[in-house]
Enzyme design. Structure first.
Site, short mmCIF file in Angstrom:
data_model
loop_
_atom_site.label_atom_id
_atom_site.label_comp_id
_atom_site.label_asym_id
_atom_site.label_seq_id
_atom_site.Cartn_x
_atom_site.Cartn_y
_atom_site.Cartn_z
N LYS A 160 0.87 -1.19 0.00
CA LYS A 160 0.00 0.00 0.00
C LYS A 160 0.90 1.23 0.00
O LYS A 160 1.08 1.92 1.02
CB LYS A 160 -0.96 -0.02 1.20
CG LYS A 160 -2.16 0.90 1.01
CD LYS A 160 -3.25 0.59 2.01
CE LYS A 160 -4.32 1.65 2.02
NZ LYS A 160 -5.04 1.84 0.75
N1 PPE Z 1 -7.61 -1.86 -3.10
C1 PPE Z 1 -7.04 -0.65 -3.08
C2 PPE Z 1 -6.24 -0.24 -4.25
C3 PPE Z 1 -7.22 0.18 -1.98
O1 PPE Z 1 -6.65 1.38 -1.99
C4 PPE Z 1 -8.00 -0.24 -0.90
C5 PPE Z 1 -8.21 0.66 0.28
C6 PPE Z 1 -8.59 -1.52 -0.95
C7 PPE Z 1 -8.36 -2.30 -2.06
C8 PPE Z 1 -9.42 -2.07 0.18
O2 PPE Z 1 -8.62 -2.36 1.30
P1 PPE Z 1 -9.20 -2.28 2.79
O3 PPE Z 1 -9.40 -0.87 3.11
O4 PPE Z 1 -8.15 -2.94 3.62
O5 PPE Z 1 -10.46 -3.05 2.79
N2 PPE Z 1 -8.22 2.04 -0.03
C9 PPE Z 1 -8.01 3.03 0.99
C10 PPE Z 1 -7.80 4.41 0.39
C11 PPE Z 1 -8.94 4.92 -0.38
C12 PPE Z 1 -8.76 6.34 -0.83
O6 PPE Z 1 -9.52 6.73 -1.71
O7 PPE Z 1 -7.92 7.08 -0.31
C13 PPE Z 1 -9.14 3.04 2.01
O8 PPE Z 1 -10.21 2.50 1.74
O9 PPE Z 1 -8.93 3.60 3.07
#
Ligand code: PPE
Length: 305
Positions: A160
């Site tokens: 991330k």
């Molecule tokens: N894929 C990506 C690319 C991603 O950024 C997130 C979270 C997820 C999947 C889902 O992961 P989780 O939050 O662990 O369920 N994206 C973060 C940032 C979003 C933003 O727009 O800034 C978030 O949801 O906090």
């Protein structure tokens, strides 16, 4: 997207500093080279006060992201968990979104980031819904992006990292310009991966499927929560590679993320999927009850502030 609401303090390198004073130099390494890692976490109001959803697991993923980029955070997971709670307490937030970020700071220039200092900040602010209340009920319209997901051997989606989100931004800009709420990224082999900031699920003939991490996507904590909830509710869930037409022929589709929560998809590339189907709504309802502390079987996911 809503404007950033300002609160009192931001945790920065171990100190609580005034929101307006949490600043960096323009020659900060991460500004030039995208050398940072971050997390996105939600804290929900429960009957026992604010509780952070799967906080320790988020901070463990933060540590793993940092490790892959040889960043020494300088704090243990336990210390960062405590720092998150402190940030929420000092700002008196009943519920909020939390953004921990570690980045290469000021002091050197050039592509080898190793000599640059690592800075860590934790910010929190009220962020009600990411895509809006209507999206949670009615669903969103998404489009398959002309941009591809980064390969697992280029900018690994499993990290991330801040720099990774340039790819998300290209896809999100295109999606918005085409009138969609969100983009879906395929990898270079044509497999479905994820949204720009969410994981993705489809439901067909009662089976819930989501692409495997090996197709190139972030191992979402909401994704994992939804898989566990689905199994507990008696649904069949599989991780399997999906292609574009699997989206078009789905009975239901939804996206998951800490910011986005559980959002039904109404259409993909103008093929109508929605309105939000029964499986999606069942999972969404259970998820919202779990995060608000209304379901004892998921109590261990909530870390009290
Ligand atoms: N894929 C990506 C690319 C991603 O950024 C997130 C979270 C997820 C999947 C889902 O992961 P989780 O939050 O662990 O369920 N994206 C973060 C940032 C979003 C933003 O727009 O800034 C978030 O949801 O906090």
């Amino acid at each position: 997207m809503a404007e950033l609401p300002k609160v009192d303090k931001i945790w920065m390198d171990g100190e609580l500093v005034d929101w307006d004073k949490a600043q960096v130099h323009v020659l900060t390494h991460a500004l030039h080279y995208g050398s940072g890692v971050f997390e996105g976490i939600r804290c929900y109001a429960t009957v026992d006060g604010p509780a952070v959803f799967r906080l320790t697991e988020h901070m463990e993923r933060f540590e793993r992201s940092a490790k892959m980029l040889f960043m020494d955070l300088g704090y243990t997971v336990e210390e960062m968990v405590e720092a998150v709670k402190e940030t929420i307490r000092v700002n008196n937030l009943p519920s909020c979104y939390i953004r921990p970020l570690a980045f290469r700071g000021y002091g050197i220039m050039g592509l080898d980031p190793i000599p640059a200092p690592v800075q860590v900040i934790i910010a929190a602010w009220p962020w009600e819904t990411y895509m809006g209340e209507e999206a949670l009920r009615e669903g969103v319209d998404v489009g398959v992006s002309s941009w591809r997901q980064r390969g697992i051997n280029s900018l690994p989606p499993a990290i991330k990292a801040t720099g990774n989100y340039l790819n998300s931004a290209l896809a999100r800009i295109e999606a918005n310009q085409h009138g969609y709420n969100e983009a879906i990224l395929l990898n270079e082999q044509g497999m479905v991966t994820e949204g720009t900031g969410e994981n993705l699920f489809v439901v067909r003939d009662g089976l819930i499927s989501t692409p495997p991490v090996s197709d190139g996507l972030l191992e979402g904590i909401t994704r994992d929560s939804i898989m566990q909830i689905a199994l507990n509710l008696g649904y069949d869930v599989v991780e399997e590679s999906l292609v574009r037409t699997d989206l078009y022929t789905a009975d239901e589709m939804f996206m998951t993320g800490s910011a986005a929560e559980v959002v039904p998809v109404r259409s993909v590339d103008h093929r109508v999927i929605g309105p939000a189907g029964p499986v999606t709504m069942d999972l969404q309802e259970t998820f919202f009850k779990a995060v608000k502390g209304e379901l004892p079987e998921y109590a261990e996911w909530l870390e009290r502030v």
